[in-house]
Design a protein around this motif. Structure first.
Motif, PDB file in Angstrom:
ATOM      1  N   PRO A  25     -29.442 118.051  72.079  1.00 20.51           N
ATOM      2  CA  PRO A  25     -29.130 116.816  72.802  1.00 20.51           C
ATOM      3  C   PRO A  25     -30.397 116.047  73.165  1.00 20.51           C
ATOM      4  O   PRO A  25     -31.445 116.634  73.413  1.00 20.51           O
ATOM      5  N   GLY A  26     -30.270 114.756  73.197  1.00 22.97           N
ATOM      6  CA  GLY A  26     -31.379 113.882  73.565  1.00 22.97           C
ATOM      7  C   GLY A  26     -30.978 112.440  73.327  1.00 22.97           C
ATOM      8  O   GLY A  26     -29.816 112.136  73.065  1.00 22.97           O
ATOM      9  N   VAL A  27     -31.956 111.579  73.398  1.00 24.00           N
ATOM     10  CA  VAL A  27     -31.713 110.149  73.211  1.00 24.00           C
ATOM     11  C   VAL A  27     -32.707 109.649  72.167  1.00 24.00           C
ATOM     12  O   VAL A  27     -33.908 109.890  72.280  1.00 24.00           O
ATOM     13  N   ALA A  28     -32.200 108.971  71.162  1.00 30.83           N
ATOM     14  CA  ALA A  28     -33.070 108.402  70.137  1.00 30.83           C
ATOM     15  C   ALA A  28     -33.925 107.295  70.754  1.00 30.83           C
ATOM     16  O   ALA A  28     -33.491 106.590  71.669  1.00 30.83           O
ATOM     17  N   SER A  29     -35.106 107.136  70.244  1.00 28.77           N
ATOM     18  CA  SER A  29     -35.997 106.075  70.724  1.00 28.77           C
ATOM     19  C   SER A  29     -35.557 104.728  70.160  1.00 28.77           C
ATOM     20  O   SER A  29     -34.830 104.665  69.156  1.00 28.77           O
ATOM     21  N   LEU A  30     -36.014 103.670  70.780  1.00 29.96           N
ATOM     22  CA  LEU A  30     -35.725 102.322  70.303  1.00 29.96           C
ATOM     23  C   LEU A  30     -36.261 102.150  68.883  1.00 29.96           C
ATOM     24  O   LEU A  30     -35.615 101.539  68.035  1.00 29.96           O
ATOM     25  N   GLU A  31     -37.418 102.717  68.608  1.00 30.09           N
ATOM     26  CA  GLU A  31     -37.990 102.623  67.264  1.00 30.09           C
ATOM     27  C   GLU A  31     -37.095 103.316  66.243  1.00 30.09           C
ATOM     28  O   GLU A  31     -36.901 102.827  65.132  1.00 30.09           O
ATOM     29  N   GLN A  32     -36.546 104.479  66.612  1.00 29.95           N
ATOM     30  CA  GLN A  32     -35.628 105.172  65.711  1.00 29.95           C
ATOM     31  C   GLN A  32     -34.370 104.339  65.491  1.00 29.95           C
ATOM     32  O   GLN A  32     -33.892 104.209  64.357  1.00 29.95           O
ATOM     33  N   LEU A  33     -33.829 103.787  66.551  1.00 30.99           N
ATOM     34  CA  LEU A  33     -32.618 102.978  66.455  1.00 30.99           C
ATOM     35  C   LEU A  33     -32.826 101.788  65.522  1.00 30.99           C
ATOM     36  O   LEU A  33     -31.952 101.457  64.722  1.00 30.99           O
ATOM     37  N   LYS A  34     -33.988 101.175  65.586  1.00 29.81           N
ATOM     38  CA  LYS A  34     -34.283  99.993  64.765  1.00 29.81           C
ATOM     39  C   LYS A  34     -34.400 100.318  63.271  1.00 29.81           C
ATOM     40  O   LYS A  34     -34.293  99.434  62.439  1.00 29.81           O
ATOM     41  N   GLN A  35     -34.619 101.573  62.933  1.00 23.58           N
ATOM     42  CA  GLN A  35     -34.818 101.968  61.535  1.00 23.58           C
ATOM     43  C   GLN A  35     -33.523 101.985  60.722  1.00 23.58           C
ATOM     44  O   GLN A  35     -33.571 102.034  59.495  1.00 23.58           O
ATOM     45  N   TYR A  36     -32.398 101.974  61.388  1.00 19.01           N
ATOM     46  CA  TYR A  36     -31.122 102.191  60.719  1.00 19.01           C
ATOM     47  C   TYR A  36     -30.136 101.052  60.976  1.00 19.01           C
ATOM     48  O   TYR A  36     -30.151 100.435  62.037  1.00 19.01           O
ATOM     49  N   SER A  37     -29.224 100.866  60.017  1.00 14.74           N
ATOM     50  CA  SER A  37     -28.019 100.095  60.331  1.00 14.74           C
ATOM     51  C   SER A  37     -27.192 100.977  61.260  1.00 14.74           C
ATOM     52  O   SER A  37     -27.478 102.169  61.419  1.00 14.74           O
ATOM     53  N   LEU A 109     -22.694  97.389  62.614  1.00 11.47           N
ATOM     54  CA  LEU A 109     -23.872  96.576  62.945  1.00 11.47           C
ATOM     55  C   LEU A 109     -24.948  96.676  61.870  1.00 11.47           C
ATOM     56  O   LEU A 109     -25.168  97.732  61.282  1.00 11.47           O
ATOM     57  N   ALA A 110     -25.640  95.569  61.676  1.00 12.31           N
ATOM     58  CA  ALA A 110     -26.775  95.528  60.761  1.00 12.31           C
ATOM     59  C   ALA A 110     -27.995  96.159  61.421  1.00 12.31           C
ATOM     60  O   ALA A 110     -28.047  96.297  62.656  1.00 12.31           O
ATOM     61  N   LYS A 111     -28.963  96.529  60.618  1.00 12.02           N
ATOM     62  CA  LYS A 111     -30.229  97.050  61.125  1.00 12.02           C
ATOM     63  C   LYS A 111     -30.811  96.013  62.097  1.00 12.02           C
ATOM     64  O   LYS A 111     -30.760  94.819  61.844  1.00 12.02           O
ATOM     65  N   GLY A 112     -31.308  96.498  63.232  1.00 12.81           N
ATOM     66  CA  GLY A 112     -31.910  95.605  64.219  1.00 12.81           C
ATOM     67  C   GLY A 112     -30.952  95.084  65.269  1.00 12.81           C
ATOM     68  O   GLY A 112     -31.344  94.338  66.148  1.00 12.81           O
ATOM     69  N   SER A 113     -29.679  95.476  65.192  1.00  7.78           N
ATOM     70  CA  SER A 113     -28.685  95.029  66.174  1.00  7.78           C
ATOM     71  C   SER A 113     -28.280  96.186  67.072  1.00  7.78           C
ATOM     72  O   SER A 113     -28.227  97.338  66.640  1.00  7.78           O
ATOM     73  N   LEU A 171     -20.605  93.492  73.596  1.00  7.54           N
ATOM     74  CA  LEU A 171     -21.628  92.471  73.376  1.00  7.54           C
ATOM     75  C   LEU A 171     -22.558  92.980  72.296  1.00  7.54           C
ATOM     76  O   LEU A 171     -23.054  94.102  72.370  1.00  7.54           O
ATOM     77  N   VAL A 172     -22.794  92.171  71.277  1.00 10.84           N
ATOM     78  CA  VAL A 172     -23.713  92.495  70.181  1.00 10.84           C
ATOM     79  C   VAL A 172     -24.961  91.660  70.387  1.00 10.84           C
ATOM     80  O   VAL A 172     -24.880  90.468  70.697  1.00 10.84           O
ATOM     81  N   PHE A 173     -26.139  92.285  70.213  1.00 14.23           N
ATOM     82  CA  PHE A 173     -27.402  91.583  70.464  1.00 14.23           C
ATOM     83  C   PHE A 173     -28.516  92.141  69.582  1.00 14.23           C
ATOM     84  O   PHE A 173     -28.420  93.278  69.111  1.00 14.23           O
ATOM     85  N   PRO A 174     -29.564  91.345  69.360  1.00 12.31           N
ATOM     86  CA  PRO A 174     -30.705  91.865  68.614  1.00 12.31           C
ATOM     87  C   PRO A 174     -31.480  92.858  69.480  1.00 12.31           C
ATOM     88  O   PRO A 174     -31.648  92.643  70.684  1.00 12.31           O
TER      89      PRO A 174
END
Length: 176
Positions: A25-37, A109-113, A171-174
């Motif tokens: 268990p853990g939380v993915a980093s923002l950088e990890q989240l941005k790498q994927y759709s 969602l697309a990558k970066g959203s 709500l969807v956001f960049p």
């Protein structure tokens, strides 16, 4: 073996196979989240490349399937999920449903959203107990646009009986 017993056995085998691959268990980093759709992110969790969310360990449920527009979570109600009046707490229903709804939106969602829940509407149809057996929260996208995502989900047992129905607006956001 009855149809219900066959389905329960299949669900338990799928859950066991998924759990064998999951990361801690853990939380993915923002950088990890941005790498994927969105769907790639969820599939990376299923492959054990990213951590599972701590809430899944706390309530003992898992993401079982993730494809574009559809996700499935599975849990087995137990005494640890009970409220003081002798059935599974509504928060268990809501957490399974919110997970399925939000991740259904995320899967589209697309990558970066990113997304966050704006509204959650839950209808509890019948009680869950420790005798119900495994249940699945199946979330499906209704519509995802540039600003808003809408999804629906049901909690069902191995016979297909519906225990709860829910809808969400997200709500969807960049991502920053």
């Amino acid at each position: 073996m009855s149809n219900r017993e066959e389905t329960v056995a299949q669900w338990q085998a799928q859950d066991k196979a998924v759990r064998a691959k999951l990361a801690a268990p853990g939380v993915a980093s923002l950088e990890q989240l941005k790498q994927y759709s969105g769907v790639e992110f969820l599939q990376a969790i299923l492959r054990g490349e990213l951590p599972i969310p701590p809430i899944a360990q706390t309530l003992d449920f898992n993401l079982i399937e993730a494809e574009f527009g559809r996700v499935v979570f599975q849990g087995t109600p137990a005494m640890q999920h009970y409220n003081p009046i002798g059935s599974v707490h509504g928060g268990y229903f809501c957490t399974l449903l919110d997970s399925a709804l939000g991740c259904a939106v995320q899967s589209a969602l697309a990558k970066g959203s990113g997304y966050t829940t704006l509204e959650l509407k839950v209808n509890l149809i019948r009680a869950l107990t420790d005798k119900t057996g495994p249940v699945r929260a199946i979330g499906k996208v209704i519509q995802v646009g540039g600003r808003v995502g809408v999804a629906e989900a049901n909690i069902v047992d191995a016979e297909g009986k519906i225990y709860a129905h829910a809808t969400t607006t997200c709500l969807v956001f960049p991502l920053p």
